[in-house]
Scaffold this motif. Sequence first.
Motif, PDB file in Angstrom:
ATOM      1  N   GLU A 122       0.845  -1.153   0.068  1.00 58.86           N
ATOM      2  CA  GLU A 122       0.196   0.098   0.152  1.00 58.86           C
ATOM      3  C   GLU A 122       1.000   1.387  -0.176  1.00 58.86           C
ATOM      4  O   GLU A 122       1.646   1.455   1.028  1.00 58.86           O
ATOM      5  CB  GLU A 122      -0.764   0.065   1.148  1.00 58.86           C
ATOM      6  CG  GLU A 122      -1.770   1.252   1.271  1.00 58.86           C
ATOM      7  CD  GLU A 122      -2.782   1.336   2.281  1.00 58.86           C
ATOM      8  OE1 GLU A 122      -3.621   2.005   2.492  1.00 58.86           O
ATOM      9  OE2 GLU A 122      -2.982   0.172   3.073  1.00 58.86           O
ATOM     10  N   PRO A 123       0.964   1.994  -1.244  1.00 63.31           N
ATOM     11  CA  PRO A 123       2.001   3.039  -1.054  1.00 63.31           C
ATOM     12  C   PRO A 123       1.678   4.419  -0.490  1.00 63.31           C
ATOM     13  O   PRO A 123       0.268   4.576  -0.063  1.00 63.31           O
ATOM     14  CB  PRO A 123       1.748   3.458  -2.560  1.00 63.31           C
ATOM     15  CG  PRO A 123       0.334   3.201  -3.092  1.00 63.31           C
ATOM     16  CD  PRO A 123      -0.161   1.923  -2.251  1.00 63.31           C
ATOM     17  N   VAL A 124       2.742   4.870  -0.027  1.00 67.99           N
ATOM     18  CA  VAL A 124       2.663   6.134   0.615  1.00 67.99           C
ATOM     19  C   VAL A 124       2.438   7.141  -0.519  1.00 67.99           C
ATOM     20  O   VAL A 124       3.292   7.379  -1.331  1.00 67.99           O
ATOM     21  CB  VAL A 124       3.790   6.511   1.472  1.00 67.99           C
ATOM     22  CG1 VAL A 124       3.711   7.836   2.103  1.00 67.99           C
ATOM     23  CG2 VAL A 124       3.776   5.511   2.671  1.00 67.99           C
ATOM     24  N   GLY A 125       1.304   8.178  -0.579  1.00 71.19           N
ATOM     25  CA  GLY A 125       1.162   8.997  -1.728  1.00 71.19           C
ATOM     26  C   GLY A 125      -0.253   9.119  -1.807  1.00 71.19           C
ATOM     27  O   GLY A 125      -1.145   8.712  -1.531  1.00 71.19           O
ATOM     28  N   ALA A 126      -0.301   9.800  -3.027  1.00 70.29           N
ATOM     29  CA  ALA A 126      -1.988  10.280  -3.363  1.00 70.29           C
ATOM     30  C   ALA A 126      -2.108   9.714  -4.546  1.00 70.29           C
ATOM     31  O   ALA A 126      -2.764   8.664  -4.950  1.00 70.29           O
ATOM     32  CB  ALA A 126      -1.909  11.647  -3.237  1.00 70.29           C
ATOM     33  N   ALA A 127      -1.852  10.245  -5.627  1.00 70.94           N
ATOM     34  CA  ALA A 127      -2.266  10.103  -7.354  1.00 70.94           C
ATOM     35  C   ALA A 127      -1.151  10.358  -7.941  1.00 70.94           C
ATOM     36  O   ALA A 127      -0.149  10.926  -7.642  1.00 70.94           O
ATOM     37  CB  ALA A 127      -3.244  10.987  -7.788  1.00 70.94           C
ATOM     38  N   VAL A 128      -1.128   9.684  -9.167  1.00 66.96           N
ATOM     39  CA  VAL A 128      -0.173   9.626 -10.128  1.00 66.96           C
ATOM     40  C   VAL A 128      -0.633  10.114 -11.455  1.00 66.96           C
ATOM     41  O   VAL A 128      -1.792   9.327 -11.774  1.00 66.96           O
ATOM     42  CB  VAL A 128       0.777   8.509 -10.060  1.00 66.96           C
ATOM     43  CG1 VAL A 128      -0.165   7.183 -10.376  1.00 66.96           C
ATOM     44  CG2 VAL A 128       1.945   8.621 -11.131  1.00 66.96           C
TER      45      VAL A 128
END
Length: 395
Positions: free
Chosen positions: A40-46
């Motif tokens: 589960e990534p740390v971040g928002a959108a790409v």
Amino acid sequence: MAQSSRAVVIGGGIGGLTAAAALHRRGWQVTVLERARSLEPVGAAVSLAPNALRALDVIGAGDEIRGLAAWQGEGGVRTPRGRWLARTDARAAAERFGGPLVLLHRATLIAALAARLPDGAVRTGAPAALADPGGAGRPARVTTPAGELTADLVVAADGVRSAVRRTLFPDHPGTVYSGFTTWRLVLPAPGAGFAPHETWGRGRLWGTQPLKDGRLYAYAAAVTPAGGRAPDDERAELVRLFGSWHTPIPDILAAARPEDVLRHDVHHIAVPLPAFHRGRTALLGDAAHAMPPTLGQGGNQAVEDAVVLAHHAAPHAPDLPAYTAARLPRTTGITRQAVRIARLNLLRDPVGVTVRDAALAALSRAAPGLLLRGFDGIADWRPPVRAAAQGCGRV
């Protein structure tokens, strides 16, 4: 029967998982080592532009991701008071570059990439260090808490603070502070719909983009000393910086919670590495060419790296000098362009901002689609194709 070649990928982010999937399709036995306890990534959108989507076609994921495109109408660049400086159109962009721009949550992309790997290929909670990059006649060696792994190929996708990069090139100066920090948040879209936009102020920038699932992705940037933090919380900091800007920015900030906001200083590699490989070890993504996010190409270039690396990595005979030759000039040019765009976006001088805005508005009227031209040579990239005589598809 010949033994399968083994590749070890350090880092389970976008670039690492794409590389693992592409290498798996070429016949490599792949192990991904991810330090975090889950993917589960740390971040928002790409954002994925047509160049990255064509690269994802190589691993069979392109059409799945294209189906998540949400931007269908007009968008563009605005002033803090809401005046449009330049307009762009999703259809025009798709026609020019051969596909849509897709904005999606990182977790969605990570799940799609991981699904293309065999069970057991990804090991989470597995920090790794490069003990030996390998060379002619000897494998590379990677150490983990569970023991040492040997590999015919090591792929270092361990991010902007890459420990493998420092091991391979100890004399390289590493990254530098880009001069600004960023905030990102994903939340349900408040109120009526909005036109996707990026808003340029004095030393500050805001962007609001829709996601396919009905949420929105908002991002902001401001010129500020490195290492800063809000005295209270980052949502409050955004209200101070952007709360008086045009709709829907105040509505978004009113709907956000402090825990929704992520803040990160931006660093990039100003001095290009001498190569993206050493021995049997290759660097990709931010580990190789960290860049400012102002072109939205960081993740896209990592995906490109991954499929180009696999293209040059025939089992038992990876050609890493060819990978460096293909990727280093392209990513160096894109990084420099992203740095130039950041200086333009985040101008602080009032006279310079006035001139910038007037020039952008005039050029946009005289040459519609001006903003799209800045992506010529970037978004129209296509992955390499292996010779048909070899009986192989694109990799």
